[in-house]
Write a protein that holds these residues in place. Structure first.
Motif, mmCIF file in Angstrom:
data_model
loop_
_atom_site.group_PDB
_atom_site.id
_atom_site.type_symbol
_atom_site.label_atom_id
_atom_site.label_comp_id
_atom_site.label_asym_id
_atom_site.label_seq_id
_atom_site.Cartn_x
_atom_site.Cartn_y
_atom_site.Cartn_z
ATOM 1 N N PHE A 12 -0.324 89.515 -1.737
ATOM 2 C CA PHE A 12 -1.105 90.543 -1.168
ATOM 3 C C PHE A 12 -2.365 89.753 -0.406
ATOM 4 O O PHE A 12 -2.605 90.225 0.495
ATOM 5 C CB PHE A 12 -2.107 91.185 -2.304
ATOM 6 N N ILE A 13 -2.966 88.644 -0.832
ATOM 7 C CA ILE A 13 -3.667 87.877 -0.022
ATOM 8 C C ILE A 13 -3.314 87.456 1.282
ATOM 9 O O ILE A 13 -4.025 87.572 2.368
ATOM 10 C CB ILE A 13 -4.249 86.445 -0.777
ATOM 11 N N SER A 14 -2.052 87.092 1.280
ATOM 12 C CA SER A 14 -1.336 86.845 2.791
ATOM 13 C C SER A 14 -1.288 87.922 3.693
ATOM 14 O O SER A 14 -1.310 87.659 4.813
ATOM 15 C CB SER A 14 0.101 86.183 2.617
ATOM 16 N N GLN A 52 -4.975 97.407 5.247
ATOM 17 C CA GLN A 52 -5.868 96.471 4.172
ATOM 18 C C GLN A 52 -6.302 97.574 3.267
ATOM 19 O O GLN A 52 -6.467 97.261 2.107
ATOM 20 C CB GLN A 52 -7.111 96.270 5.068
ATOM 21 N N CYS A 53 -6.771 98.931 3.594
ATOM 22 C CA CYS A 53 -7.142 99.858 2.401
ATOM 23 C C CYS A 53 -6.104 100.027 1.592
ATOM 24 O O CYS A 53 -6.556 100.241 0.154
ATOM 25 C CB CYS A 53 -7.375 101.317 3.369
ATOM 26 N N CYS A 54 -4.694 100.337 1.866
ATOM 27 C CA CYS A 54 -3.830 100.524 1.080
ATOM 28 C C CYS A 54 -3.424 99.405 0.089
ATOM 29 O O CYS A 54 -3.235 99.303 -0.950
ATOM 30 C CB CYS A 54 -2.476 100.887 1.898
ATOM 31 N N ILE A 55 -3.537 97.900 0.653
ATOM 32 C CA ILE A 55 -3.279 96.846 -0.150
ATOM 33 C C ILE A 55 -4.321 96.506 -1.173
ATOM 34 O O ILE A 55 -3.877 96.147 -2.099
ATOM 35 C CB ILE A 55 -3.033 95.635 1.059
ATOM 36 N N LEU A 56 -5.437 96.825 -0.695
ATOM 37 C CA LEU A 56 -6.757 96.620 -1.674
ATOM 38 C C LEU A 56 -6.486 97.495 -2.931
ATOM 39 O O LEU A 56 -6.748 97.213 -4.166
ATOM 40 C CB LEU A 56 -8.319 96.957 -0.940
ATOM 41 N N MET A 57 -6.036 98.634 -2.567
ATOM 42 C CA MET A 57 -5.827 99.828 -3.677
ATOM 43 C C MET A 57 -4.697 99.225 -4.658
ATOM 44 O O MET A 57 -4.617 99.313 -5.720
ATOM 45 C CB MET A 57 -5.601 101.120 -3.299
ATOM 46 N N VAL A 58 -3.643 98.817 -3.955
ATOM 47 C CA VAL A 58 -2.501 98.245 -4.764
ATOM 48 C C VAL A 58 -2.898 97.033 -5.556
ATOM 49 O O VAL A 58 -2.548 96.986 -6.845
ATOM 50 C CB VAL A 58 -1.533 97.911 -3.749
ATOM 51 N N VAL A 87 4.084 96.606 -0.624
ATOM 52 C CA VAL A 87 3.351 96.132 0.430
ATOM 53 C C VAL A 87 3.940 96.614 1.781
ATOM 54 O O VAL A 87 3.348 97.056 2.633
ATOM 55 C CB VAL A 87 3.537 94.639 0.406
ATOM 56 N N ILE A 88 5.530 96.760 1.696
ATOM 57 C CA ILE A 88 5.962 97.700 2.846
ATOM 58 C C ILE A 88 5.588 99.129 2.907
ATOM 59 O O ILE A 88 5.529 99.439 4.151
ATOM 60 C CB ILE A 88 7.643 97.426 2.501
ATOM 61 N N PHE A 89 5.601 99.607 1.807
ATOM 62 C CA PHE A 89 5.029 101.015 1.956
ATOM 63 C C PHE A 89 3.375 101.322 2.509
ATOM 64 O O PHE A 89 3.263 102.156 3.159
ATOM 65 C CB PHE A 89 4.936 101.720 0.416
ATOM 66 N N SER A 90 2.603 100.070 2.132
ATOM 67 C CA SER A 90 1.280 100.258 2.492
ATOM 68 C C SER A 90 1.244 100.188 4.218
ATOM 69 O O SER A 90 0.794 100.666 4.851
ATOM 70 C CB SER A 90 0.741 99.002 1.959
ATOM 71 N N TRP A 91 2.190 99.161 4.769
ATOM 72 C CA TRP A 91 2.398 98.870 6.125
ATOM 73 C C TRP A 91 2.914 100.022 6.723
ATOM 74 O O TRP A 91 2.538 100.549 7.941
ATOM 75 C CB TRP A 91 3.173 97.434 6.532
ATOM 76 N N ALA A 92 3.959 100.746 6.210
ATOM 77 C CA ALA A 92 4.629 102.030 6.613
ATOM 78 C C ALA A 92 3.482 102.957 6.935
ATOM 79 O O ALA A 92 3.555 103.789 7.875
ATOM 80 C CB ALA A 92 5.676 102.404 5.729
ATOM 81 N N CYS A 93 2.666 103.208 5.886
ATOM 82 C CA CYS A 93 1.641 104.328 6.038
ATOM 83 C C CYS A 93 0.535 103.987 7.103
ATOM 84 O O CYS A 93 0.058 104.912 7.756
ATOM 85 C CB CYS A 93 0.963 104.515 4.650
ATOM 86 N N ALA A 94 0.421 102.753 7.177
ATOM 87 C CA ALA A 94 -0.479 102.227 8.190
ATOM 88 C C ALA A 94 -0.125 102.364 9.685
ATOM 89 O O ALA A 94 -0.860 102.334 10.533
ATOM 90 C CB ALA A 94 -0.870 100.621 8.076
ATOM 91 N N VAL A 95 1.027 102.442 9.930
ATOM 92 C CA VAL A 95 1.881 102.595 11.353
ATOM 93 C C VAL A 95 1.826 103.961 11.179
ATOM 94 O O VAL A 95 1.421 104.382 12.541
ATOM 95 C CB VAL A 95 3.304 102.013 11.156
ATOM 96 N N ILE A 96 2.263 104.755 10.614
ATOM 97 C CA ILE A 96 2.340 106.241 10.661
ATOM 98 C C ILE A 96 1.216 106.961 11.034
ATOM 99 O O ILE A 96 1.136 107.866 12.043
ATOM 100 C CB ILE A 96 3.196 106.967 9.453
ATOM 101 N N LEU A 97 0.167 106.585 10.160
ATOM 102 C CA LEU A 97 -1.309 107.397 10.322
ATOM 103 C C LEU A 97 -1.939 107.270 11.739
ATOM 104 O O LEU A 97 -2.161 108.283 12.472
ATOM 105 C CB LEU A 97 -2.164 107.055 9.207
#
Length: 317
Positions: free
Chosen positions: A62-64, A111-117, A154-164
């Motif tokens: 997560f940190i990376s 970052q929002c999604c990863i911080l929640m995860v 992490v993959i799900f977080s980035w996928a949401c971050a691209v779509i929105l």
């Protein structure tokens, strides 16, 4: 729609920081120094986590990814900002402006999604074993969440971050921009872009507001609720040393959450027209420049394992 006597805008002019000509060299050097420190600090974190087997665990995964998001945000904004400062303004094409918007908000949402995860991960690691384990039926963190599951999150977080942001860009790209092409900002942010449009922007504003509910508001409330549960469990730990050790694993994360979400909610969870561009510019500077600089210091470099790995890396070098 643009009137007959209005010219359709094909490029925007970013004014950056007005009335700073006397301090241009100092401001340029300061922003450049901040960028280099931010870039090197986050790059070191990514290299350490990827090269050290001891750091191949969920927390450092997560940190990376947070460091990667910080790198993308600052690289999307600061080099162009330096041109604006040095040239006292800088032009950018409409498509270049939309691209910059996209590459700023993809890592922002990530970052929002990863911080929640991360808060969910800390809850599983701290609360569940202490609340529900027993001598006869122990509950292990590793049995609940595997490293593979963390990678999927992490993959799900980035996928949401691209779509929105892609949805937002698709709506902005069909707007008409005519008349003035001057953006009183140091990058192509949402509010100044909508201010220049001569089309009805209500659909874009509603879509952004609808996004902020799950991405910002819900995730922030979830993180706060998770940490309330964590702190209640920590207070029940009898050992002072154990209590301090457990709290130290969460304090840095909570500090970053407070700084990051504070500015983001004010910027994007409130009606766009009610904010002055000066306030918008100041808050944008905090989350796009200051926070990425402080993240490696507050969140990562305070970590004992990171410091040990950095010391070993220096000895090898």
């Amino acid at each position: 729609m643009c009137g007959a006597n209005q010219t359709i805008v094909t490029e925007f002019f970013l004014t950056g920081f007005q009335n700073t000509q006397k301090f241009r060299v100092v401001l340029f050097c300061l922003i450049f120094l901040v960028y280099m420190c931010t870039f090197l600090g986050n790059l070191v974190i990514i290299l350490l986590v990827s090269s050290n087997n001891r750091l191949h665990c969920p927390m450092y995964l997560f940190i990376s990814n947070l460091s990667l998001a910080d790198l993308i945000i600052t690289t999307s904004i600061i080099p162009n900002m330096l041109c604006i400062i040095w040239l006292d303004g800088h032009s950018i094409s409409t498509y270049g402006c939309f691209s910059q918007f996209f590459f700023v908000f993809v890592p922002t949402y990530a970052q929002c999604c990863i911080l929640m995860v991360m808060s969910f991960d800390r809850y599983l690691a701290i609360c569940l074993p202490l609340r529900y384990s027993s001598i006869m039926n122990p509950l292990h963190y590793s049995s609940i969440m595997s490293f593979k599951q963390h990678v999927y999150l992490v993959i799900f977080s980035w996928a949401c971050a691209v779509i929105l942001p892609a949805i937002t860009i698709s709506l902005i790209s069909v707007l008409d921009f005519c008349g003035s092409n001057t953006i009183d900002h140091f990058f192509c942010d949402l509010v100044p872009l909508l201010e220049l449009s001569c089309s009805d922007t209500s659909a874009v504003e509603f879509e952004i507001f609808a996004q902020t509910i799950p991405v910002l508001i819900f995730s922030f409330i979830y993180i706060i609720g998770t940490y309330i549960n964590i702190f209640l469990v920590i207070l029940k730990i009898f050992s002072t040393t154990g209590r301090q050790k457990t709290f130290s694993t969460c304090s840095s994360h909570l500090t970053v959450v407070s700084m990051y979400y504070g500015t983001m909610i004010i910027l994007y969870a409130t009606p766009n027209r009610r904010q002055s561009l000066k306030v918008n510019k100041t808050l944008s500077l905090l989350y796009s420049v200051a926070t990425p600089l402080l993240n490696p210091i507050i969140y990562s470099l305070r970590n004992q394992e990171i410091r040990k790995s950095l010391f070993v890396f220096k000895k090898i070098a």
